[in-house]
Enzyme design. Structure first.
Site, mmCIF file in Angstrom:
data_model
loop_
_atom_site.group_PDB
_atom_site.id
_atom_site.type_symbol
_atom_site.label_atom_id
_atom_site.label_comp_id
_atom_site.label_asym_id
_atom_site.label_seq_id
_atom_site.Cartn_x
_atom_site.Cartn_y
_atom_site.Cartn_z
ATOM 1 N N SER A 121 36.651 -26.425 -22.383
ATOM 2 C CA SER A 121 37.586 -25.754 -21.344
ATOM 3 C C SER A 121 38.111 -24.433 -21.940
ATOM 4 C CB SER A 121 38.653 -26.793 -21.326
ATOM 5 O OG SER A 121 38.015 -27.797 -20.454
ATOM 6 N N GLN A 175 35.540 -31.238 -28.591
ATOM 7 C CA GLN A 175 34.604 -30.567 -27.603
ATOM 8 C C GLN A 175 35.395 -29.310 -27.311
ATOM 9 O OE1 GLN A 175 35.684 -31.304 -23.628
ATOM 10 N NE2 GLN A 175 33.878 -32.658 -23.220
ATOM 11 N N GLU A 233 40.843 -33.296 -7.138
ATOM 12 C CA GLU A 233 40.453 -32.568 -6.221
ATOM 13 C C GLU A 233 38.776 -32.074 -6.109
ATOM 14 O OE1 GLU A 233 43.221 -32.039 -7.671
ATOM 15 O OE2 GLU A 233 44.665 -32.741 -6.051
ATOM 16 N N GLU A 275 31.204 -38.378 -20.183
ATOM 17 C CA GLU A 275 32.736 -38.359 -20.278
ATOM 18 C C GLU A 275 33.156 -39.500 -19.184
ATOM 19 O OE1 GLU A 275 34.513 -34.401 -19.399
ATOM 20 O OE2 GLU A 275 36.223 -35.377 -20.346
ATOM 21 N N SER A 308 41.217 -32.272 -27.852
ATOM 22 C CA SER A 308 41.721 -33.185 -28.416
ATOM 23 C C SER A 308 40.932 -33.343 -29.829
ATOM 24 C CB SER A 308 41.999 -34.305 -27.838
ATOM 25 O OG SER A 308 40.630 -34.558 -27.138
#
Lengths: 373, 396
Positions: free
Chosen positions: B118, B115, B366, B233, B150
């Site tokens: 990010s 994926q 958070e 996910e 990953s």
């Protein structure tokens, strides 16, 4: 059991349709007859609880007899249903002798296998809501304290007995066995105490020359008292869940509406995170409370562990939710007319009832073989 | 062929498959192909794509029969990103051609997926991503850098989001692609972490040409498509059924029972609190699972990851202290590249360090708390100053 691969009993952690129907019935009764101003007014009156409301709940809806089989005069339901009633009573911090009479005393009597005689008659009366009975032990007694309770005689003073002031019958554990003592008889003094939690009256009970009917010898009585306390502790978790749910819902509602610094205070991340954390605790408390109720209903061998886990967890969640409720309501949360204080007092008192989290941790340690140093 | 949409029909089909391809005498790959073609791979997918259009809950019926017969499984841990994230997104947004091309080898594990979401500058604020995709004829030319990837070093394909219009506000200028990891413009570098391992990678994309036929969903709708991936996910994290004392608490409890000399009163209090919390988290996961099976999915899933992250961190921290002298040691600092994360079978120091990532990966705690507060509790949203600003004009 050093290796504990999996629980033998596969719990059903959801609510059935019948349970949701029962919840609706109880909730509409309580909404109509026991809103917050009514509960606050009741705590300042001389009567410990509203007799008419109790009659509607106990016999109208039939909640008092949920744990009792039909052949013994009850509804033939079980702990899962009684737990739903307690969730609603917790949500409304309703003063009613449900936990003490319809759960604990009822379970003690059921464990005596009563098919007739004084235990059977009393059980049928409790199930029908005609009389109430309480176990004459301090409210803080944990299930693990049942055997220690079988000491002493009928002449005694027991302090902090919950709901004793309005009870018709006391179930008194002694070294000889379990006695049923009518509170109206001679030699019985029930002295109301000033409780931290005004919604659940406590009293000091003194027996001096009182007459009692022996219900069971010491051996079976100890088993019965333990079962009563275990069910009380296990279902108290559902009351605590109801308290926590109300506190969270009400805090969310308040912080959405209350504006400070030209914003709803609920839009501040510092507050949002605290409420989100509380939500996670409430969701988890529901799983723990349902598991305890289901294990009790099934008579599962690991019910004592399920109850200890639920109590250790739900006690803390209810107190945390009530403390956050007071804090996040700001000054309003400190006032007498806002009901937040009722929930804080009930939650804190409940965290001691039938054993503190620390007591239940000791039970977990014993049952899982994780001993202290 | 009759419609196989109830439990009995699924059971019959599974038995037919087992009769035609006895696991004892059939090769692994051959059996899995036959299983896919029989519609028993993921029964809720459409016929022809490994499924039967049956209710999702019925997969458990087929899985149970296959496990009882000793049939091979398709190793979902190694191909987790493909199964858990790429597949539902392709199913939801792919063209017929894309579905036919990608789903079968994905499920069979013949093609591993990763994926590419990010970026160094776009973690929890994922929509701030800066990797560019510029249209050039029938292709898109992609340049940028991705991180925390990953399986990138073993993957054949990647799901990729890239910015296709910097002039639009950040959520609206993104498109979603399938990227060929064998393209010469793709460079995968191991990213060494605090554990000493390189479980993740950095991926550098330089002039990577992606044909427009490998775009998933409309141009500029990539954020919406990515929501499908991200939702799946979070469902896949913490959704599994675990036994009592499953997970890290079991390891600590075992050490406690076997080493009386290590016990202290302080550790006992913490152990019992965590034991209770781990058991309650297990029950909460089980309740969520029962809700899903009953067709009443609740919002609890978004909270489970929060609970497990905190528990893993506290339990592994306690474990290091409990071990005393041994807790001062670390198994091995050699850089390795594991294909799957495995907490068990490693030492306490590794667990302590690796669990620090649990409150960051898949959305920081958070950010998840904000999501719970806003979407579950309905609290007012954070004030936003990036909503109507073109991505190119945002402060970086």
């Amino acid at each position: 059991m050093s290796a504990q691969p999996e629980t033998a009993h596969a719990p059903d952690l959801l609510y059935s349709e019948a349970e949701e129907d029962l919840r609706s019935a109880v909730r509409s009764l309580l909404t109509a007859r026991a809103d917050a101003p009514a509960v606050i007014a009741a705590t300042e009156s001389a009567t410990p609880y509203d007799q008419e409301l109790w009659a509607s709940l106990a016999s109208g809806i039939g909640a008092a007899g949920l744990l009792v089989p039909e052949k013994l005069g009850g509804q033939g339901a079980g702990h899962r249903e009684a737990a739903v009633v307690l969730e609603e009573l917790g949500r409304g911090v309703v003063p009613a002798p449900y936990l003490t009479s319809s759960v604990v005393a009822t379970e003690v009597l059921l464990a005596l296998d009563p098919l007739g005689g004084p235990a059977g008659e009393l059980l049928a009366d409790l199930a029908a809501g005609r009389r109430t009975a309480v176990l004459a032990l301090p409210f803080a007694t944990p299930p693990a304290g049942a055997r220690a309770a079988m000491a002493g005689g009928l002449e005694r003073t027991v302090t902090t007995v919950a709901d004793a002031a309005a009870a018709d019958v006391l179930l008194v554990p002694t070294a000889e066995g379990l006695y049923a003592v009518g509170t109206a008889g001679t030699g019985v003094t029930v002295e109301p105490l000033v409780p931290l939690d005004l919604t659940r009256p406590l009293a000091s009970v003194t027996l001096a020359g009182a007459a009692g009917a022996l219900l069971a010898e010491a051996g079976p009585a100890a088993v019965a008292v333990e079962r009563g306390l275990l069910s009380g502790a296990g279902l108290l978790a559902s009351e605590q869940l109801g308290i926590a749910e109300w506190c969270l819902t009400e805090t969310v509602r308040h912080t959405r509406e209350r504006h400070q610094f030209n914003r709803p205070v609920g839009s501040f991340q510092a507050l949002k995170h605290r409420m989100a954390q509380l939500w996670l605790e409430v969701v988890s408390a529901r799983a723990a409370a349902r598991n305890a109720a289901d294990a009790l209903a099934a008579g599962a061998p690991d019910a004592p562990l399920a109850v200890a886990v639920a109590q250790a967890y739900c006690s803390k969640v209810a107190v945390h939710a009530a403390e956050e409720c007071v804090q996040l309501h700001g000054g309003v949360g400190m006032t007498w007319e806002h009901p937040a204080h009722l929930y804080l007092k009930r939650a804190k008192a409940d965290s001691t009832a039938y054993g503190t989290p620390g007591r239940h941790h000791e039970t977990v340690a014993r049952l899982t073989e994780l001993p202290a140093p | 062929m009759t419609a196989a949409t109830d439990a009995d029909a699924i059971r019959r089909r599974t038995q037919d498959l087992l009769a035609a391809h006895p696991p004892a005498t059939t090769g692994r790959a051959e059996f899995l192909r036959a299983r896919f073609d029989a519609g028993l791979a993921w029964v809720h997918y459409p016929a022809g794509l490994g499924g039967l259009g049956a209710p999702r809950s019925l997969q458990a019926v087929a899985d149970a029969e296959l496990a009882a017969a000793g049939a091979p499984d398709n190793d979902p841990r190694r191909i987790g990103i493909g199964l858990g994230m790429a597949a539902p997104t392709i199913l939801g947004y792919g063209t017929d051609e894309q579905k036919q091309r990608f789903l079968r080898p994905l499920w069979l594990g013949e093609e591993v997926w990763c994926q590419l979401f990010s970026e160094p500058g776009a973690g929890s604020d994922l929509a701030a991503l800066g990797t560019r995709a510029v249209r050039d004829g029938d292709d898109w030319v992609v340049d940028g850098q991705k991180v925390w990837t990953s399986s990138a070093h073993v993957a054949r394909w990647a799901i990729l989001i890239a910015r296709t219009d910097p002039g639009l506000p950040k959520h609206r200028g993104i498109s979603y692609f399938v990227c060929d990891m064998t393209d010469p413009g793709v460079e995968v570098r191991p990213l060494r972490q605090i554990t000493g391992e390189a479980e993740f990678n950095e991926v550098f994309l330089t002039g990577v040409r992606i044909p427009d036929s490998h775009r998933l969903g409309p141009v500029g709708e990539g954020w919406k498509v990515a929501q499908t991936t991200l939702m799946n996910e979070r469902v896949s994290i913490g959704g599994a059924r675990i036994p009592r004392e499953g997970g890290m608490i079991g390891t600590v409890a075992k050490t406690w029972r076997e080493h009386p000399g290590l016990r202290t009163h302080d550790l006992h209090q913490r152990l019992l609190t965590l034991w209770v919390e781990a058991e309650v988290a297990r029950l909460t996961g089980e309740r969520l699972r029962q809700q899903l099976v009953a067709g009443q999915p609740g919002p609890e899933g978004s909270g489970m990851k929060l609970a497990f992250a905190r528990l893993n961190q506290e339990i592994s921290g306690l474990e290091v202290e409990l071990l005393g002298d041994e807790g001062l040691l670390y198994g091995d600092w050699t850089m390795r590249r594991p294909e799957i994360v495995d907490f068990t079978g490693r030492d306490a120091g590794y667990r302590y360090l690796r669990s620090k990532g649990n409150s960051i990966e898949g959305g920081t705690s958070e950010v998840l708390l904000n999501i719970v507060a806003e979407r579950v509790l309905g609290l007012p949203a954070e004030p936003r100053n990036d909503k109507d600003v073109a991505w190119k004009d945002l402060a970086r």
